[in-house]
Design a protein around this motif. Structure first.
Motif: not given
Length: 237
Positions: A8-11, A15-20, A28-29
């Motif tokens: 979660a980032e702010h309200m 944030l999405l992270n994955a290798p490479n 958020i929609p």
């Protein structure tokens, strides 16, 4: 997918992270501006959700499929309640006598929103595997309870659990699938098919699926805050 990090980032951002992969900041929609879609879950249960857009669809497609399209991500804003559990699991309801039903379910989980295991149970599994390196992360629990006086698998008999402000009820044992054989740190499935191989020798459900069991699934009766280190209160009646 076990290597995808979601934070979660702010309200209103994630944030999405994955290798490479480049880090993706996803807003958020909103139901009024984004397309509503139907996501089919286990047993073809239909869950109404909100499509998160093309950018994140391309991101997850590149990571999982190596292509620019093919997968999409949806978000559930809580505006719909699940109402198909009683019907979809009517073949199991007689076995799940503690109260599994529509009100038990989480928004995007198979059955309930919370899962808890006991660290002593994890330690016993490792002992039976000659001190293997299976840790609690293999079982993907929301809560892991630890304490000097805990006995392996005693969580099976807990009925009510209070952690922090949150009160929960044990509604069903958690039957485990092959995902538990995937190393959560590497994303690689184990060749020895552990811990399922060991669990099949002594931890099989007496219910209709005859699957290995580990941990319990909980219905939330009172919401609130939970923190690492909170005292856990349990009741068996």
């Amino acid at each position: 997918m076990v290597l995808v990090e979601v934070r979660a980032e702010h309200m209103n951002h994630v944030l999405l992270n994955a290798p490479n992969m480049n880090t993706l900041l996803l807003q958020i929609p909103d139901r009024t501006r984004n397309k509503e879609v139907v996501v089919k879950h286990y047993r073809n249960e239909e869950i109404y959700s909100i499509d998160c857009g093309n950018e994140v669809a391309s991101w997850i497609s590149q990571y999982i499929l190596g292509e620019d399209s093919g997968l999409r991500i949806a978000f559930h804003d809580g505006s719909y309640e699940r109402d198909q559990i009683n019907n979809l699991y009517k073949d199991k309801i007689d076995y799940y006598k503690r109260g599994l039903g529509n009100e038990s379910s989480g928004l995007n989980s198979d059955l309930t929103s919370m899962h808890i295991i006991n660290q002593a149970s994890v330690a016993d599994i490792n002992r039976r595997m000659n001190n293997s390196d299976i840790n609690a992360d293999y079982f993907r629990s929301n809560l892991v309870v630890d304490g000097a006086k805990l006995k392996p698998y005693e969580e099976d008999d807990w009925l009510w659990i209070k952690v922090g402000d949150v009160i929960m009820k044990n509604v069903v044992e958690c039957m485990r699938c092959s995902i538990t054989t995937t190393n959560p740190e590497t994303g690689v499935r184990r060749d020895d098919k552990e811990p399922l191989t060991t669990m099949k020798n002594f931890r099989i459900s007496k219910g209709p699926e005859k699957a290995p069991v580990m941990g319990i699934l909980l219905e939330v009766f009172q919401t609130g805050n939970i923190s690492v280190g909170d005292v856990v209160y349990v009741g068996k009646d």
